[in-house]
Scaffold this active site. Structure first.
Site, short mmCIF file in Angstrom:
data_model
loop_
_atom_site.label_atom_id
_atom_site.label_comp_id
_atom_site.label_asym_id
_atom_site.label_seq_id
_atom_site.Cartn_x
_atom_site.Cartn_y
_atom_site.Cartn_z
N HIS A 128 0.85 -1.19 0.00
CA HIS A 128 0.00 0.00 0.00
C HIS A 128 0.88 1.24 0.00
CE1 HIS A 128 0.87 -0.63 4.25
NE2 HIS A 128 0.38 0.56 4.56
N ASP A 157 6.00 4.48 4.94
CA ASP A 157 6.86 3.53 5.63
C ASP A 157 6.94 2.20 4.91
OD1 ASP A 157 4.12 3.38 6.49
OD2 ASP A 157 4.70 2.02 8.08
#
Length: 297
Positions: A95, A99
């Site tokens: 996604h 991060d």
């Protein structure tokens, strides 16, 4: 409204590494090595897990969730590739959150490997946008693409030939995942949990925290029960009168460190949106378009 007990987390009795004690690299199975990025925080737990996936002896590997564009992290991943005598042939991303995705395009360029993800923004020019049911045959193995929207709208998981599932932020090795607001969707998240459960995973390799191998199905069941419990808590609190989101978070997450309350507020808003859509609660305020208070319908 009758009381409902909080569901028990099955991981509480497992022998999992304590927070901060995950090794920098770990071979999880012949197909998979985990490389921990040096970005620990209240939201990323131990840090982001980058997975190097490929059949031994194939000379190739796929990277899943490269994480932050950090030189030390890249060096650790390259060391794993060298130990496997493999070159990176693709970069996959679960996604768009930074991060997980920040290094996707830089590392794709570095390795000369295409990037594939659930959104064109992450995949970049010349990349591939993946859909549910796609099958990737690379690095001497096969990865099946499983759409798991909810945490974010573009979230994907990858099922390996071993039966393990790389679940990104859909399931965490510790605690529970956030349903981001406004793009997160609790209904989609619950459907995605059931979808992964129905795969009968042999293990869950999470975006953060340790791998879950002892009873993955029990963890998925706990996640479903946890969401139902949070919903019950909201309805019980609203049964005592209208309340603002911040007040609800302070009551329901009183035992949780305040540092994660902003994330809890996102999940709370997403759950309230579900309850509003079901006609069980309504947003309430002087300006409905900007209302921050809610009451039972």
């Amino acid at each position: 409204m009758p009381g409902v007990d909080a569901p028990a987390d099955p991981r509480a009795s497992w022998s999992l590494p304590a927070l901060g004690e995950l090794p920098r690299t770990a071979e999880l199975e012949p197909l998979v090595t985990r490389v921990l990025a040096p970005n620990p925080s209240g939201m990323t737990l131990d840090g982001t897990n980058t997975y190097v996936v490929g059949a031994p002896g194939s000379g190739q590997a796929v990277l899943v969730d490269p994480g932050p564009d950090d030189p030390a992290h890249l060096a650790a991943v390259e060391a794993v590739l060298a130990a496997r005598d493999a070159r990176c042939v693709a970069v996959l991303v679960t996604h768009h959150h930074g991060d997980h995705a920040e290094a996707a395009l830089p590392w794709g360029s570095h390795f000369g490997a295409p990037v594939a993800a659930g959104s064109a923004q992450v995949a970049g020019p010349g990349g591939r946008v993946l859909d549910h049911g796609d099958r990737l045959r690379q690095a001497g193995t096969t990865l099946d693409v499983v759409a798991t929207p909810g945490h974010t709208s573009d979230h994907l998981a990858f099922r390996l030939e071993s039966g393990a599932v790389l679940v990104g932020d859909h399931v965490l090795g510790r605690g529970t995942s956030v349903v981001t607001h406004p793009e997160g969707d609790v209904v989609a998240y619950l459907e995605s949990l059931r979808r992964v459960h129905d795969l009968g995973p042999s293990a869950l390799y999470c975006g953060h925290g340790p791998e879950l191998t002892e009873d993955p199905g029990a963890v998925l069941g706990y996640y479903l029960a946890h969401r139902a419990y949070r919903e019950h808590q909201l309805l019980a609190a609203l049964g005592r009168g209208p309340a603002g989101v911040d007040d609800l978070v302070a009551e329901i997450y009183a035992q949780v460190p305040r540092a994660v309350w902003p994330a809890a507020a996102q999940s709370t808003r997403a759950t309230l949106d579900k309850l509003v859509a079901e006609g069980r609660v309504v947003w309430w305020g002087a300006d409905e378009s900007d209302a921050d208070r809610v009451r039972l319908a």
